[in-house]
Design an enzyme around this catalytic site. Structure first.
Site, mmCIF file in Angstrom:
data_model
loop_
_atom_site.group_PDB
_atom_site.id
_atom_site.type_symbol
_atom_site.label_atom_id
_atom_site.label_comp_id
_atom_site.label_asym_id
_atom_site.label_seq_id
_atom_site.Cartn_x
_atom_site.Cartn_y
_atom_site.Cartn_z
ATOM 1 N N HIS A 24 0.836 -1.206 0.000
ATOM 2 C CA HIS A 24 0.000 0.000 0.000
ATOM 3 C C HIS A 24 0.870 1.255 0.000
ATOM 4 O O HIS A 24 0.685 2.162 -0.828
ATOM 5 C CB HIS A 24 -0.905 -0.025 1.240
ATOM 6 C CG HIS A 24 -1.705 1.225 1.450
ATOM 7 N ND1 HIS A 24 -3.044 1.306 1.168
ATOM 8 C CD2 HIS A 24 -1.355 2.455 1.922
ATOM 9 C CE1 HIS A 24 -3.493 2.519 1.450
ATOM 10 N NE2 HIS A 24 -2.475 3.238 1.913
ATOM 11 N N GLU A 25 1.814 1.309 0.939
ATOM 12 C CA GLU A 25 2.665 2.497 1.046
ATOM 13 C C GLU A 25 3.587 2.657 -0.156
ATOM 14 O O GLU A 25 3.970 3.777 -0.507
ATOM 15 C CB GLU A 25 3.482 2.444 2.343
ATOM 16 C CG GLU A 25 2.644 2.424 3.618
ATOM 17 C CD GLU A 25 1.676 3.597 3.725
ATOM 18 O OE1 GLU A 25 1.957 4.662 3.142
ATOM 19 O OE2 GLU A 25 0.624 3.443 4.377
ATOM 20 N N HIS A 28 1.916 4.887 -2.666
ATOM 21 C CA HIS A 28 2.084 6.305 -2.353
ATOM 22 C C HIS A 28 3.507 6.769 -2.673
ATOM 23 O O HIS A 28 3.718 7.817 -3.286
ATOM 24 C CB HIS A 28 1.805 6.553 -0.869
ATOM 25 C CG HIS A 28 0.383 6.374 -0.469
ATOM 26 N ND1 HIS A 28 -0.674 6.910 -1.170
ATOM 27 C CD2 HIS A 28 -0.184 5.725 0.600
ATOM 28 C CE1 HIS A 28 -1.807 6.598 -0.573
ATOM 29 N NE2 HIS A 28 -1.544 5.876 0.501
#
Length: 433
Positions: A24-25, A28
């Site tokens: 997920h990170e 980003h």
């Protein structure tokens, strides 16, 4: 051995959890760097740092509490009205806003003025904030497809499990025949447990859903083609009208609702069946729909969750479950009396479901969630375009920091809910069979 398998299942789930957070990170991080935003930190977990390394301008690390993760971008919020970071006000609400603004600039270095998050165009900020949840969605879809098409899923088949002795209306909620109950058409036709139905009324059937629909649409004589001990046999049945459970759009029975339909009188056996691409996509659509509905239903489930945690209420199978509960289920999965490959498949489905939940939850348009930042960027784009159309002065970047008091309230509610789920997971956990 049971304890060892439980621990192994928990460890496997935690590893899957950490990978999901890191994935997920990474969404980003990669898009932020693509658009030239400086990212001082990339962390998996919260709390004390147990390992970290600097690579270039970013510190990569793992923290002690695996309940989330984050990347830190400079300039998440624009400066104050005077172009500077204002000093803290005595107002608690203003203090929250200014604290958030200050944290976004605390690692500002010379030359970073053009590398701030808020200076990027709204569409770029939307991509950066959406990339994290999108990575979870991609991972969930890949895992679901791999499991459904590679391992298969436990589903009802066209093989006969049991044959009813008589015709009983399902609304009567009984399983024993009474005097006067007519014999079930399947029994009268000679259908036996173990028979695999290959055709109904001369038309081939390959799955239970198709067979069930054809049975329900038929009242009167019908031919049933079965495979029995390697031999093809044709049976003749006279289907009758009966009151049966109503099915929803996915073929699942609707509790407490019944319809009049054709009745044969047997129960299908279940088995692990590999799905084709179309069937897998349909099942994923059902999972996403169920996930959205579960998210909407969370407030209504809080009273039952409280009763399960602090009262004598039973824990519902579809009760909200946290990381601790999911890890516990992971331990139970590795103790199920099923083939090893199905244990692996079930664990993968658990991790995929977690990723789907991460995607749906983070897309809520509330700060501090990713969806809140996306909503802020979209609102900025809307009002700037409106100003351009009506030839008004550019209103400038939308100050998401103004919403920080709301973000703290949302975070507080989420923390309270998380603690409630944690207590319920510890004292009255959801169990699988």
């Amino acid at each position: 051995m049971t304890t060892l398998m439980t621990v192994l299942g928990i460890v496997v789930f935690v590893v899957g959890l950490l990978f999901s957070i890191a994935w997920h990170e990474l969404g980003h991080l990669s898009t932020a760097k693509l658009f030239g935003i400086r990212v001082p930190q990339y962390m998996v977990g919260f709390g004390p740092t147990i390992w970290s390394r600097h690579r270039g301008e970013t510190e990569y690390g793992v923290k002690a509490v695996p309940l989330g993760g984050y990347i830190r971008m400079i300039g998440m919020f624009p400066p104050g009205d005077d172009g500077k970071i204002k000093k803290r006000s005595t107002s608690p609400w203003r203090g929250m806003i200014e604290d958030a603004r200050s944290a976004a600039y605390e690692e500002l270095k010379p030359g970073d003025e053009q590398r701030l998050f808020y200076t990027r165009k709204p569409w770029k900020r939307v991509i950066v904030m959406f990339a994290g949840p999108f990575m979870n969605l991609v991972l969930a879809v890949v895992i679901f497809l791999g499991v459904l098409m590679g391992f298969g899923v436990n589903t009802q088949t066209t093989t006969v499990s049991t044959v009813s002795d008589c015709v009983i209306s399902q609304s009567e909620n009984r399983d024993k025949c009474a005097d006067g109950d007519p014999a079930a058409p399947a029994k009268a036709a000679g259908l036996r447990p173990g028979d695999r139905i290959t055709a109904f009324d001369g038309k081939p059937v390959e799955d239970w859903g198709t067979l069930q629909d054809r049975i329900r649409d038929t009242i009167g004589p019908a031919t049933i083609t079965v495979q029995r001990d390697g031999v093809t046999k044709t049976l003749h049945a006279d289907l009758v009208e009966n009151q049966v459970a109503k099915n929803d759009g996915s073929g699942r029975p609707v509790e407490g609702e019944y319809v009049k339909a054709g009745f044969l009188g047997f129960s299908p056996a279940t088995g692990v069946v590999k799905q084709d691409f179309g069937q897998s996509v349909d099942r994923m659509g059902d999972m996403i729909s169920s996930g959205v509905q579960s998210l909407v239903d969370i407030p209504s489930k809080v009273p039952a969750l409280w009763d399960a945690a602090f009262g004598d209420g039973e824990r519902e199978p579809d009760s909200p479950m946290g990381v601790v509960g999911a890890a516990r289920v992971g331990g139970e999965v590795f103790n199920l009396d099923i083939p090893p490959e199905q244990r692996v498949a079930t664990m993968l489905i658990l991790v995929a479901g977690f990723n789907l939940s991460l995607f749906l939850f983070n897309m809520l348009p509330l700060l501090p969630l990713d969806g809140g930042h996306i909503a802020g960027a979209l609102w900025e784009s809307l009002r700037r375009n409106a100003a351009r159309i009506f030839r008004r002065p550019d209103p400038g970047p939308f100050d998401v920091a103004q919403l920080m008091p709301v973000a703290y309230v949302v975070a507080g509610v989420f923390i309270c809910f998380t603690l409630l789920v944690l207590v319920a997971d510890l004292v009255n956990p959801v169990r699988i069979s």
